[in-house]
Scaffold this motif. Structure first.
Motif, PDB file in Angstrom:
ATOM      1  N   VAL A  68      61.782  35.294  28.400  1.00  0.00           N
ATOM      2  CA  VAL A  68      62.149  35.938  27.133  1.00  0.00           C
ATOM      3  C   VAL A  68      61.885  37.438  27.222  1.00  0.00           C
ATOM      4  O   VAL A  68      62.735  38.264  26.873  1.00  0.00           O
ATOM      5  CB  VAL A  68      61.355  35.326  25.955  1.00  0.00           C
ATOM      6  N   PHE A  69      60.707  37.787  27.741  1.00  0.00           N
ATOM      7  CA  PHE A  69      60.367  39.210  27.806  1.00  0.00           C
ATOM      8  C   PHE A  69      61.190  39.938  28.868  1.00  0.00           C
ATOM      9  O   PHE A  69      61.555  41.101  28.688  1.00  0.00           O
ATOM     10  CB  PHE A  69      58.866  39.385  28.043  1.00  0.00           C
ATOM     11  N   GLU A  70      61.499  39.248  29.957  1.00  0.00           N
ATOM     12  CA  GLU A  70      62.326  39.893  30.984  1.00  0.00           C
ATOM     13  C   GLU A  70      63.695  40.254  30.414  1.00  0.00           C
ATOM     14  O   GLU A  70      64.223  41.317  30.693  1.00  0.00           O
ATOM     15  CB  GLU A  70      62.492  38.974  32.196  1.00  0.00           C
ATOM     16  N   ARG A  71      64.236  39.345  29.621  1.00  0.00           N
ATOM     17  CA  ARG A  71      65.539  39.639  29.038  1.00  0.00           C
ATOM     18  C   ARG A  71      65.471  40.801  28.051  1.00  0.00           C
ATOM     19  O   ARG A  71      66.458  41.439  27.764  1.00  0.00           O
ATOM     20  CB  ARG A  71      66.121  38.388  28.365  1.00  0.00           C
ATOM     21  N   LEU A  72      64.253  41.052  27.537  1.00  0.00           N
ATOM     22  CA  LEU A  72      64.089  42.185  26.626  1.00  0.00           C
ATOM     23  C   LEU A  72      63.781  43.475  27.391  1.00  0.00           C
ATOM     24  O   LEU A  72      63.552  44.515  26.792  1.00  0.00           O
ATOM     25  CB  LEU A  72      62.963  41.896  25.632  1.00  0.00           C
ATOM     26  N   GLY A  73      63.711  43.396  28.713  1.00  0.00           N
ATOM     27  CA  GLY A  73      63.506  44.605  29.512  1.00  0.00           C
ATOM     28  C   GLY A  73      62.127  44.736  30.145  1.00  0.00           C
ATOM     29  O   GLY A  73      61.815  45.750  30.747  1.00  0.00           O
ATOM     30  N   PHE A  74      61.291  43.728  30.004  1.00  0.00           N
ATOM     31  CA  PHE A  74      59.970  43.767  30.624  1.00  0.00           C
ATOM     32  C   PHE A  74      60.067  43.338  32.095  1.00  0.00           C
ATOM     33  O   PHE A  74      60.989  42.623  32.470  1.00  0.00           O
ATOM     34  CB  PHE A  74      59.012  42.804  29.911  1.00  0.00           C
ATOM     35  N   THR A  75      59.090  43.763  32.906  1.00  0.00           N
ATOM     36  CA  THR A  75      59.018  43.326  34.300  1.00  0.00           C
ATOM     37  C   THR A  75      57.778  42.450  34.464  1.00  0.00           C
ATOM     38  O   THR A  75      56.768  42.697  33.818  1.00  0.00           O
ATOM     39  CB  THR A  75      58.827  44.523  35.257  1.00  0.00           C
ATOM     40  N   VAL A  76      57.878  41.467  35.353  1.00  0.00           N
ATOM     41  CA  VAL A  76      56.728  40.599  35.587  1.00  0.00           C
ATOM     42  C   VAL A  76      55.863  41.197  36.698  1.00  0.00           C
ATOM     43  O   VAL A  76      56.361  41.583  37.744  1.00  0.00           O
ATOM     44  CB  VAL A  76      57.171  39.184  35.999  1.00  0.00           C
ATOM     45  N   GLN A  77      54.577  41.293  36.433  1.00  0.00           N
ATOM     46  CA  GLN A  77      53.619  41.789  37.420  1.00  0.00           C
ATOM     47  C   GLN A  77      52.474  40.796  37.498  1.00  0.00           C
ATOM     48  O   GLN A  77      52.308  39.960  36.620  1.00  0.00           O
ATOM     49  CB  GLN A  77      53.063  43.143  36.973  1.00  0.00           C
ATOM     50  N   GLU A  78      51.675  40.930  38.566  1.00  0.00           N
ATOM     51  CA  GLU A  78      50.511  40.055  38.671  1.00  0.00           C
ATOM     52  C   GLU A  78      49.271  40.856  39.011  1.00  0.00           C
ATOM     53  O   GLU A  78      49.374  42.004  39.443  1.00  0.00           O
ATOM     54  CB  GLU A  78      50.760  38.996  39.746  1.00  0.00           C
ATOM     55  N   GLY A  79      48.139  40.237  38.834  1.00  0.00           N
ATOM     56  CA  GLY A  79      46.884  40.881  39.212  1.00  0.00           C
ATOM     57  C   GLY A  79      45.982  39.837  39.841  1.00  0.00           C
ATOM     58  O   GLY A  79      46.241  38.639  39.714  1.00  0.00           O
ATOM     59  N   PRO A  80      44.923  40.292  40.526  1.00  0.00           N
ATOM     60  CA  PRO A  80      44.034  39.331  41.192  1.00  0.00           C
ATOM     61  C   PRO A  80      43.170  38.551  40.212  1.00  0.00           C
ATOM     62  O   PRO A  80      42.943  38.996  39.090  1.00  0.00           O
ATOM     63  CB  PRO A  80      43.164  40.228  42.077  1.00  0.00           C
ATOM     64  N   GLU A  81      42.697  37.405  40.653  1.00  0.00           N
ATOM     65  CA  GLU A  81      41.799  36.594  39.824  1.00  0.00           C
ATOM     66  C   GLU A  81      40.353  37.044  39.995  1.00  0.00           C
ATOM     67  O   GLU A  81      39.555  36.942  39.080  1.00  0.00           O
ATOM     68  CB  GLU A  81      41.936  35.116  40.202  1.00  0.00           C
ATOM     69  N   ILE A  82      40.024  37.484  41.194  1.00  0.00           N
ATOM     70  CA  ILE A  82      38.662  37.991  41.421  1.00  0.00           C
ATOM     71  C   ILE A  82      38.658  39.451  40.983  1.00  0.00           C
ATOM     72  O   ILE A  82      39.426  40.259  41.489  1.00  0.00           O
ATOM     73  CB  ILE A  82      38.262  37.843  42.903  1.00  0.00           C
ATOM     74  N   GLU A  83      37.814  39.740  39.996  1.00  0.00           N
ATOM     75  CA  GLU A  83      37.868  41.042  39.359  1.00  0.00           C
ATOM     76  C   GLU A  83      36.484  41.696  39.307  1.00  0.00           C
ATOM     77  O   GLU A  83      35.477  41.070  39.597  1.00  0.00           O
ATOM     78  CB  GLU A  83      38.409  40.895  37.926  1.00  0.00           C
ATOM     79  N   THR A  84      36.493  42.943  38.874  1.00  0.00           N
ATOM     80  CA  THR A  84      35.233  43.654  38.685  1.00  0.00           C
ATOM     81  C   THR A  84      34.864  43.613  37.203  1.00  0.00           C
ATOM     82  O   THR A  84      35.719  43.409  36.340  1.00  0.00           O
ATOM     83  CB  THR A  84      35.383  45.124  39.093  1.00  0.00           C
ATOM     84  N   GLU A  85      33.581  43.839  36.946  1.00  0.00           N
ATOM     85  CA  GLU A  85      33.118  43.915  35.559  1.00  0.00           C
ATOM     86  C   GLU A  85      33.821  45.075  34.841  1.00  0.00           C
ATOM     87  O   GLU A  85      34.143  44.987  33.671  1.00  0.00           O
ATOM     88  CB  GLU A  85      31.605  44.147  35.557  1.00  0.00           C
TER      89      GLU A  85
END
Lengths: 675, 366
Positions: free
Chosen positions: B118-135
């Motif tokens: 739905v959001f892609e059709r509205l012009g958004f792009t899909v991105q990802e981030g890591p699961e292991i993160e910093t505080e």
């Protein structure tokens, strides 16, 4: 937090039914979770967000209700108190932990039941009744939000209060009759000898106000929220007091809360005030002046309202508002609103009271996205499609596993990242492999009589170097069920290999090799390392019987594969191009050989391609044959050599000559027998 | 010669009955229409007839010929059908077809794709981030003070892996997808329009509605003039695409440390249609005065008539600051939603654990 509507009506008058009030409060950000009828009263259960400690009391809710409904509200009348000039002995050693401490000594109180009016209020909210003094402190806590504590003054050693950190090894029995160890991270209220209360959290049993108490020392203080929060977490003990101190009580209410309690105690339990101290550090909460233009408010909200409308809303909330030049409002939040720090906080107040539902709605202009879509995610999607098209079911399993499940899978040598605070052993380690996850999903299904499984997961494994996207496949049982055939074949090695080959070739990977390799979790001789252009990208094989037994899987033929998607991605040919379909006919020649058991088909292929010049286009395996007619220690292989040129029609004699020499080479080099 | 057409007609009818095979039919055709057949004979006899009879007999012969031709055509079809039936026996079309090999994508993956789509059709792009993160990324940069009660909602699993950039602290499993916002903003300048799907982790005891691992989709739009009204409009379009045009929606003020103003989005309950109660229940014990007689409280929305489906708000200035954006230049909107919750509501799944059990009988329903 629970509130009583009868009680609320003491401070603010409203004529609307409970349900409509609940809706109005909910839509202003004080969500009413539950409405219940209690003994002629209506009780709301409110969810107060952590930024609004000022609403954790009846007066706060009254203020909010008045603002939302645009009504007036009134504070309770506290009779004029004249405090004596004599001081209590208060020693605040940790001024940062306790910037304000007020103590009032009241002598000759009559401990009895609290008046009915107070009792009714407290019971409606489910507060346990103790005696008039304690009930009054509870009543004031709920009314003003200021936690108060009453000590039996005669039980305080040296008649003295010291606010300090606990010493190593000190202990206290709290009001709930649990003995608790203390340490210097915890702020305590002590007498001349020992801790008598855990500051802001709970009083001590020993100095509790009881039936025979004569003289009480009433405490009202401001404690550092972080300190109280840490202590409460450390002790695993939270209370109505700690809940409020953690979120921050109002500096001024330390005094007004005390005054309210003292006046109620004098009214209901007699007694007289003989000493009083207000130990306040030079600590003032100043509310910053926030300049905010009407233009900015309208631009931010996408609204078009006038300055006077905004001014009116903010006044209802107790802001002081002045108009400056150029449509700028000069604002100051009321002292109890510690959460208002900058312009957006004020804008939220305006939006909230205007009603989010009444604010305009628009569609954003989204400019052409400058960020490329995540190509690796799309690649994973392609892989997933290829696997699904082969009949696999996608599973989603937990990233954390029990370390014991690695032992069961003979993967205890793989190093997983440990979780420092798991809820149970089941989440103690981040998985370094998908095998335990997929075997566990398979075992779950087998226990439910689902034995023909083709499962896959595209998920992460976690290695010391970091997280990695991998594909895991597991196959067992029979597939491609067809009632027209008598028997369906049981899964074997070539099913898992075929699955992997198919998706690697569709993924555009060249030079894919399978090399026999030993893994502790695969049967000996039935495991393979998968490599692309010489570097390993994963493994596949038959899961070892012992491992299956450890997972209570009775089926024997269970095959597993795991592929590193990052590495495959790095070898993946992104650009596909068209290859013309060959226009000239192919010549197919079948060969049937008996070879020694240790000769692989790969060796046959190598000979064929070495001699095959330009015109051998492929070698296709047809059949493996192990019948009686094959000499012992050998096996039969049937395969086709396909000759084809993209430039011309091949001549019979040239194919025959080449084919003959390939067969001869196989016989000569591999000791094969032609059949 | 005298032709009695009526009699001939009757004879033809009679003979027709006896035609059973292609051979019979051919013999019949030759007899009447052949070169020496009856029709020819009749025409040949015309010459010998008196003039006044000629037209009558000619007309009769023509009629007879067309009638016989029609009969032959009809018989031909009948015989062909009969022969076909003999050659191809009747199929039992009620036997099951042989199922092609077909796999299934997990319903959570499908839901994520639907939401992102739905959001892609509205012009958004899909991105990802890591699961292991910093505080820093999981809390500090998102304006969540480590020692503040606002952190209670984001209880976190810490890992036995020291944070290389923060001495004495450890890496963690992200408790929401929002840290990806920080990474994206640190890397890219506005305008930004991204959605971030992914797994998140919180040490919650597992029950029908809690899981220590679940999925979220996070969205972020940052530009020079993003407005609060845009947030309302965008999410209204989203909810209607996902749940249908008929649903009612409301935006309710809430608090998140990383947005200001913040809101929660509710949609009208799909079970009770936003009424809070269900009609027809003999055991209507706890109905409120507003409920009609014989109704019972809706358990899906807890009699509220509304279902909470996502959190959202305008990006807090502190978050822009942490991302290194200049002060007061940008405004942005952000939202986040729980994928399992959406899937549970959309498909009527009552227990979150079902998603992670992976019973194939569940998986193959989607």
């Amino acid at each position: 937090m629970k509130i009583s509507l009868n009680w609320l009506k003491d401070y603010v008058r409203f004529g609307i039914p409970a349900e409509r009030l609940a809706h109005a409060l909910t839509m202003a950000g004080l969500e009413v979770k539950k409405i219940s009828a209690v003994d002629g009263d209506t009780v709301f259960e409110l969810e107060i967000t952590p930024n609004r400690p000022d609403c954790l009391n009846m007066l706060g809710i009254a203020r909010e209700t008045a603002a939302v409904l645009n009504k007036r509200w009134k504070e309770p009348i506290v009779r004029g108190l004249k405090y004596p000039s004599k001081k209590c002995t208060i020693d605040v050693l940790d001024k940062k932990g306790c910037p304000r401490y007020i103590a009032t000594l009241i002598e000759d109180v009559q401990i009895a039941e609290a008046p009915r009016a107070i009792q009714r209020r407290l019971t409606a909210l489910g507060t346990r009744l103790i005696n008039n003094v304690v009930d009054i402190t509870n009543f004031c806590l709920i009314e003003t939000g200021q936690p108060l504590h009453a000590f039996d003054y005669d039980k305080l050693a040296g008649g003295k209060i010291v606010v300090r950190r606990a010493k190593e090894g000190e202990r206290i029995i709290t009001l709930d009759e649990v003995e608790r160890p203390l340490d210097p991270s915890i702020l305590v209220i002590a007498d001349a000898e020992k801790p008598v209360a855990i500051a802001g959290v709970m009083g001590g049993k020993e100095t509790e106000v009881e039936g025979n108490t004569k003289n009480i020392l009433l405490e009202s203080a401001y404690f550092d929220p972080v300190l109280i929060r840490r202590a409460s977490r450390k002790l695993g003990l939270s209370s109505d007091s700690s809940y409020r101190f953690e979120r921050g009580v109002d500096y001024d209410t330390v005094k007004t809360g005390m005054d309210r309690a003292v006046s109620l105690i004098l009214d209901c339990a007699q007694g007289r005030v003989v000493r009083r101290s207000d130990v306040a550090a030079a600590f003032r909460r100043t509310r910053p002046a926030v300049p905010l233009s009407v233009e900015r408010i309208n631009a931010f909200l996408g609204a078009d309202e006038s300055a006077s409308r905004y001014k009116q809303i903010l006044k209802r909330l107790g802001f002081s508002v002045a108009m400056a030049a150029g449509g700028v409002l000069k604002l100051k939040a009321p002292p109890f609103r510690a959460d208002i720090r900058q312009d957006v906080d004020v804008i939220e107040e305006i939006a909230r009271i205007s009603g989010y539902d009444r604010l305009p709605s628009s569609l954003p202009l989204i400019q052409a996205a400058p960020i490329q879509a995540d190509a690796k995610r799309e690649f994973r999607r392609t892989i997933s499609d290829l696997v699904v098209a082969q009949g696999f079911y996608e599973v989603v399993t937990y990233a954390m596993i029990n370390p014991e499940s690695l032992v069961r899978s003979r993967q205890a040598d793989l190093e997983g990242i440990k979780v420092r605070n798991p809820l149970s052993q089941d989440q103690a380690v981040l998985r370094p492999s998908l095998l335990p996850s997929l075997l566990s999903a398979a075992a779950f299904n087998i226990n439910r009589d689902q034995k023909n499984l083709k499962l896959f997961e595209i998920g992460k494994i976690y290695l010391p170097l970091g997280e990695q996207d991998v594909l895991g496949l597991v196959i067992m049982g029979q597939h491609g069920r067809d009632w027209r055939r008598q028997e369906n074949s049981e899964t074997d090695f070539y099913d898992i290999k075929g699955a992997v080959e198919h998706l690697l070739s569709r993924g555009g990977l060249k030079d894919v090799q399978f090399e026999r390799s030993d893994y502790a979790w695969f049967e000996k001789g039935q495991g393979a390392c998968v490599s692309v252009e010489g570097s390993s990208v994963g493994m596949l094989g038959k899961v070892e019987e012992g491992v299956l037994a450890n997972w209570d899987i009775k089926q024997k033929n269970v095959y597993f594969a795991q592929l590193d998607l990052e590495r495959i991605w790095s070898h993946c040919a992104l650009k596909q191009s068209y290859r013309p379909v060959c226009e000239y006919p192919a010549v197919i020649r079948d060969v049937s050989l008996a070879v020694k058991r240790d000769i692989d088909f790969q060796q046959v292929k190598e000979i064929a391609f070495r001699l095959g010049e330009e015109i051998l286009s492929s070698v296709q395996f047809r059949e493996e044959y192990l019948g009686e007619k094959i000499p012992s220690g050998c096996r039969g292989m049937v395969f086709s050599l396909i000759y084809q040129s993209s430039e011309r029609t091949l001549r019979e004699d040239e194919v025959n000559a080449l084919h003959g020499s390939i067969v001869q080479a196989c016989i000569f080099e591999l000791g094969a027998i032609q059949r | 010669m005298n032709w009695n057409f009526q009699e001939i007609q009757e004879r033809v009818e009679e003979e027709t009955q006896g035609i059973l095979s292609a051979q019979d039919l051919e013999a019949f055709r030759i007899k009447y229409l052949g070169r020496k057949g009856m029709i020819q004979e009749i025409f040949a006899s015309l010459a010998g007839l008196p003039d006044e009879q000629k037209p009558l007999v000619g007309k009769g012969a023509n009629e007879l010929r067309s009638r016989i031709t029609a009969v032959i055509e009809k018989k031909k079809t009948e015989i062909r059908e009969k022969e076909n039936q003999a050659r191809h026996p009747l199929m039992d079309i009620t036997l099951p077809g042989v199922a092609p090999l077909a796999g299934h994508r997990h319903i959570l993956t499908q839901t994520i794709d639907e939401i992102c789509g739905v959001f892609e059709r509205l012009g958004f792009t899909v991105q990802e981030g890591p699961e292991i993160e910093t505080e820093f990324n999981n809390f500090t940069a998102l304006n969540i003070a480590v020692d503040h009660p606002s952190r209670d909602a984001f209880d976190t699993f810490y890992l036995d892996k020291p944070d290389p950039k923060n001495k004495g602290r450890y890496l963690l499993l992200r408790s929401h997808t929002s840290p990806a916002q920080i990474r994206i903003m640190q890397k890219h300048k506005p305008p930004l329009a991204v959605v971030v799907p992914g797994r998140v982790y919180r040490p919650d005891a597992v029950d029908a509605s809690h899981s220590f691992m679940f999925h979220q989709v996070e969205g972020l739009l940052v530009d020079r003039h993003v407005k609060f009204s845009d947030l309302k409009g965008l999410l209204t379009v989203f909810c209607k695409r996902l749940f249908g045009d008929k649903i009612k929606m409301r935006f309710r003020p809430h608090f998140f440390p990383f947005t200001e103003p913040s809101a929660e989005v509710d949609i009208s309950c799909y079970i009770c249609d936003g009424k809070g109660w269900l009609v027809h229940s003999p055991s209507a014990k706890m109905s409120l005065p507003r409920d009609p007689k014989g109704s019972k409280g809706c358990s899906v929305c807890g009699r509220k008539g509304w279902l909470e489906i996502m959190g959202c708000g305008m990006v807090h200035p502190h978050v822009f600051e942490a991302a290194g954006y200049p002060q007061n230049r940008y405004t942005g909107l952000a939202f986040g939603l729980g994928v399992e919750r959406i899937a549970m509501l959309k498909y009527g799944v009552q227990d979150i654990r079902i998603f992670f059990e992976n019973d194939v009988r569940f998986l193959e329903q989607f």
